[in-house]
Structures are given as structure tokens and as C-alpha cells.
Motif scaffolding. Structure first.
Motif: not given
Length: 205
Positions: A60-69, A75-82, A85-91, A169-172
Motif C-alpha cells: 500500500s506504500n508503493c508506487f511506480i513512476a515514469e519520467s515525462i521530462t 505516477l503510473r501505479l500507486t498504493g492506497q496510502h498515497l 493522504v492526498m484524498g484522491m486517486d493519484m494515478r 486531505a489533501p496533504r502536501r
């Protein structure tokens, strides 16, 4: 203790791997798994080599991210914890969305250095300032480079964890410090040393 001293102490705790709160050890577990996949020549694993079952306790703490620049990750895949904390789907969102504007240039530099040099793990200590309905929140993030795959953007395995109640949420987060952990080698394993990056703090065994 001054506010600055408190922030420095929080950064040291996060960089070393905070254990008492039961959250940041997830960063250690995922980093340990990643290190186990690094070959004897120090080459990072590819995305295809990752097996989520091997770090299921921290999934639930993991994510996969890819470079766009060269300085930004999406963020491509995100765990539930993120998401919690952010109050939204971060994908599909940029990784910088979780960082306060005054710390985004620091994050961009860390991403740039990691993508260009394909360094070892980067540990980042985080702090979300208190506001109405939002208690002070400490956290951490680790970025783990993945080997390039033909035709695919550069990717990173990451993990994000916090200590305490996130509140509304959201927290930054503001970046308190960052450290590059020494790249794994074929030498006997020990507790990795941390090297200071751009004003970050170091933690030694």
C-alpha cells in the motif's frame, strides 16, 4: 528546542528509517527487496522483475513512476496510502503534486540526478506543516531506479510513508532533507551509509 532543530531531528529520523511509528519501516522493506534484485555488477532490476508478493506487507506504500521530462515523474501505479493522504486517486498525476511549491525545485533536481546517473536509492524526508484540521505530519519517500527497457520511459520504484494521523486531505509536504544511499555492490551487505545531497543530512551506522 527551536523549530529548525525540530525539523533537523525529524529529517535524521526519517532518513535513518523511523521504526516506532510502524509506517516508515515500509521504506526499508521495499528498499531491501530492491537491493536483493540488484545484480553483482550493481545493475538495477527492470520493471518486469518486480514481484509484488515479495513486499506484500508494504504494497500500500508503493508506487511506480515514469519520467515525462528529465526532471519530472508521473505516477503510473500507486498504493492506497498515497491516495488516502492526498484524498484522491493519484494515478496519472505528477509526483510533484504531493510536494509544496517551495520544495518542488529540490525534488526536480533529485529526479534529474537520479535519472541521469541512475544512482542508488534516494531517501527523502518530508514534513507537512500543520493547518486547520491538519496536524503536523512527518513522512518519508524512497526512489529506487529501475533498469531501462527498450521502448519504455525510464521508471522508478518508489515508496511513501507517513507517521501519525494525516488529518484532512489533501496533504502536501516540504522536503526537509535528502540523501543518496550508496549503490549496492557485491561486497558483504551491511547497513548502508547515507551521503548528503544538496543540503540534506547524513546518517551513519
Amino acid at each position: 528546542m527551536s523549530e529548525n532543530e525540530k525539523n533537523l531531528k525529524a529529517a535524521v529520523i526519517a532518513l535513518a528509517g523511523y521504526r516506532a511509528g510502524g509506517a516508515l519501516p515500509a521504506l526499508d522493506e521495499i528498499e531491501t527487496y530492491w537491493r536483493g534484485l540488484v545484480d553483482a555488477n550493481g545493475i538495477a532490476p527492470s520493471r518486469a522483475e518486480l514481484d509484488p508478493r515479495a513486499f506484500s506487507r508494504s504494497l500500500s506504500n508503493c508506487f511506480i513512476a515514469e519520467s515525462i521530462t528529465p526532471r519530472h515523474l508521473r505516477l503510473r501505479l500507486t498504493g492506497q496510502h498515497l491516495s488516502d493522504v492526498m484524498g484522491m486517486d493519484m494515478r496519472g498525476m505528477p509526483l510533484s503534486a504531493i510536494i509544496l511549491p517551495d520544495s518542488r525545485p529540490h525534488l526536480e533536481q533529485l529526479i534529474s540526478d537520479a535519472l541521469v546517473g541512475m544512482t542508488g536509492p534516494v531517501r527523502i524526508s518530508l514534513f507537512a506543516p500543520p493547518r486547520f484540521g491538519q496536524p503536523a505530519l512527518y513522512g518519508g519517500m524512497v526512489l529506487l531506479p529501475l533498469r531501462d527497457e527498450p521502448g519504455a520511459p525510464r521508471r522508478m520504484l518508489g515508496a511513501f510513508a507517513t507517521v501519525g494521523k494525516p488529518g484532512r486531505a489533501p496533504r502536501r509536504f516540504r522536503i526537509l532533507g535528502a540523501a543518496e544511499v550508496d549503490r549496492p555492490t557485491a561486497t558483504p551487505a551491511g547497513r548502508p551509509a547515507l551521503k548528503v545531497i544538496d543540503g540534506g543530512l547524513s546518517a551513519r551506522p
